[in-house]
Design an enzyme around this catalytic site. Structure first.
Site, short mmCIF file in Angstrom:
data_model
loop_
_atom_site.label_atom_id
_atom_site.label_comp_id
_atom_site.label_asym_id
_atom_site.label_seq_id
_atom_site.Cartn_x
_atom_site.Cartn_y
_atom_site.Cartn_z
N HIS A 123 64.37 23.45 57.81
CA HIS A 123 64.97 24.26 58.87
C HIS A 123 64.37 23.96 60.23
CE1 HIS A 123 61.58 27.20 57.95
NE2 HIS A 123 61.58 27.25 59.27
N ASP A 154 64.06 23.28 51.37
CA ASP A 154 63.53 23.47 52.72
C ASP A 154 62.37 22.52 53.03
OD1 ASP A 154 63.37 24.45 55.25
OD2 ASP A 154 62.77 26.49 54.71
N SER A 232 56.01 27.20 60.19
CA SER A 232 56.90 26.45 59.29
C SER A 232 56.45 25.01 59.12
CB SER A 232 58.32 26.46 59.84
OG SER A 232 58.91 27.70 59.70
#
Length: 582
Positions: A123, A154, A232
């Site tokens: 993402h 992901d 992330s």
């Protein structure tokens, strides 16, 4: 201002520092494997280090950083800050792009250094226009290339072509699965500052969880370390190796963060190795099932007392399982691992998880051995596993939607992202019930099949009376069942009749004068500033043609209203189709 990119339907927040700008995320013993790069022996099923002699941890030559532990010093020589500019398509007006946005995330270099690979979250680079990378302690930004993306798990793999970037980088090893209450360290670049941030926490849960970005249910680890926007893709460190990648947090709780564990990371990496750098995804079995915890039902099926399993209610047509398994079978074992009546298996001591994890660890084309209870006896069956065949795609990252315009009528394939674009994050409550039903329960009967919808009508004289029609499925064109959007375009373009008839859901019908529609099309496009009557490449896409056999097929989708293979609550994960099937 930095903010979470939030998924209201699931309650997750991506951990990318995203900001909008004005610039035009059993008990059966498993075999053990010995990794040459580590001194630990790892359980192949659970990923747990089962033999780890204590050794003195020292910093690698040239890695030590003053004031830091050897482990952190090594990590700081590996982590990078990622700067991404991205532009997403507008699914409700598919000829347009949304405004560009920018985000920051974290990545890290993995061993061996000669492979020049950097891992981060998918993402963080989805729909990317440009990706830059900056090393810890450096002011220079390097241009990065995306090598592979696995949206379901992901994870994305990047590289940098500039030799200077790799001069002093130190790769990190990926190995092991931490135990409950084991302390881990999260390294990244979260919101609140520009420099690296290090937080610590303990492992509080290991279970299958919904990955918000890819709308898929895979193994995940819950930790109480602070994982915030910008973390992330950051490495989660235990000792001197990586045990996970930070990727999401639960916004409705405090200090509930999630990391992608080693079994999922290794599956992504091995998938690329097996398929020459191409990502294929995580397998599903292609069945729906219900638990067998009711004694009366077990008695009706004639199951002996020690035997456990799940009751198969449906098989998906395009999966190999549909040719081997039958509705009414009881699935008792997967590759020798017994399945409990609630659909779980013993993952490690005192930890049970859904048997979907066993399926997800296989690769596209692998053959699994299944044991089923059928007609009062055990039957052993070989079943070839494959990646999902979704009639309505649950995500459309890095893909531009197709469209076709005729007489002011705008047609497009149905996707969950289209419904979200039109109806918002809670589309499952607001969208037309027929479309929601297709998204959750319809089965794909043909590899080319799509649900084609009349999205909206661009007002013109030729479509007077139809201009309030929209967001409804197109079933037939001139009496022929529509299989996909390319097929609809073919049927319209080759029409020799005076009128083109569209049969829609709810028994609605639209007639358009063919010659008039063709003449008016340039004016309609110009009036609405649309560059072309169809998306690029649409007319070259495969479609089934006009065979008599296809004309006889039923235009309605086969919908199963019963419960499917679900391990998540319908209210929390209403938008996750992949979680309802294995």
């Amino acid at each position: 201002m930095a903010a979470y990119q939030r998924d209201e339907a699931l309650g997750w927040a991506y951990n990318a520092d995203k900001e909008t700008t004005t610039v035009a995320s059993t008990t059966t013993a498993a075999p053990t494997i010995k990794r040459s790069s580590m001194d630990e022996t790892t359980d192949a099923l659970t990923g747990m280090i089962i033999a780890s002699p204590k050794k003195q941890r020292t910093a690698a030559d040239g890695v030590a950083v003053a004031g830091y532990s050897p482990e952190l010093s090594k990590a700081l020589k590996s982590v990078v800050k990622i700067f991404t500019t991205m532009a997403s398509p507008n699914f409700s007006s598919p000829w347009q792009m949304c405004q560009q946005t920018k985000c920051t995330a974290t990545g890290f270099v993995i061993a061996p250094l000669s492979s020049r690979r950097i891992l981060t979250n998918a993402h963080a680079v989805a729909n990317q226009v440009a990706v830059k990378i900056r090393k810890h302690g450096s002011a220079q930004r390097y241009t990065a290339r995306v090598l592979a993306v696995g949206h379901e798990c992901d994870i994305a793999m990047l590289t940098v072509d500039d030799d200077e970037f790799w001069a002093d980088m130190v790769p990190l090893e990926i190995n092991g699965l931490p135990a409950m209450q084991e302390s881990v360290m999260v390294v990244g670049f979260p919101t609140g500052g520009d420099n690296v941030c290090v937080t610590k926490g303990v492992v509080s849960r290991i279970d299958r969880s919904t990955y918000s970005h890819g709308r898929t249910t895979l193994l995940a680890i819950q930790v109480d370390a602070a994982i915030n926007s910008g973390n992330s893709g950051g490495p989660v460190i235990l000792g001197d190796h990586v045990v996970g990648i930070a990727f999401q947090c639960l916004t409705s709780g405090e200090n509930i963060g999630y990391i992608i564990p080693v079994p999922v990371i290794n599956h992504f990496l091995e998938d690329l190795e097996r398929h020459d750098g191409k990502y294929t995804g995580f397998c599903e079995l292609g069945i729906s099932w219900q638990s067998l915890e009711n004694e009366g039902m077990r008695e009706v099926l004639g199951m002996p007392k020690p035997l456990t399993g799940v009751f198969i209610t449906k098989t998906e047509p395009l999966f190999n399982a549909s040719r081997q398994l039958l509705a009414g079978d009881v699935l008792t074992h997967f590759n020798g691992v017994p399945i409990a009546d609630d659909g779980t298996f013993l993952f490690r001591e005192a930890v049970r998880i859904n048997f979907g994890h066993l399926v997800s660890q296989a690769f596209n084309g692998d053959v699994a051995t299944l044991k089923v209870w059928r007609d009062g006896q055990h039957v052993e069956l070989p079943v070839q596993l494959s990646t999902p065949h979704q009639l309505v795609p649950v995500h459309s990252h890095d893909l531009k939607p197709h469209y076709f315009i005729y007489g002011g009528l705008v047609f497009t394939p149905l996707t969950c992202w289209y419904l979200r674009s039109v109806y918002g994050a809670d589309w499952s409550c607001k969208a037309p019930i027929k479309l929601v039903e297709k998204a959750f329960a319809a089965s794909k009967r043909d590899s080319q099949e799509e649900v084609v919808v009349l999205s909206k009508v661009l007002a013109a004289d030729i479509n007077s009376g139809y201009q309030d029609t929209g967001n409804i499925q197109v079933l037939k064109v001139n009496g022929q069942r529509v299989v996909n959007l390319a097929h609809l375009a073919h049927l319209v373009s080759t029409c020799s009749d005076k009128f083109v008839r569209f049969d829609l859901e709810w028994n609605k019908v639209i007639y358009i004068a063919h010659d008039k529609a063709t003449k008016m099309l340039p004016d309609i496009l110009e009036q609405n500033s649309i560059p072309a009557a169809h998306s690029k490449g649409l007319l070259d896409m495969p479609h089934p043609g006009n065979s008599p056999q296809q004309q006889q097929q039923d235009s309605s989708m086969q919908v199963d209203g019963g419960s499917s293979d679900s391990e998540v609550s319908s209210d929390e994960d209403a938008a996750v189709v992949a979680a309802s099937k294995l």
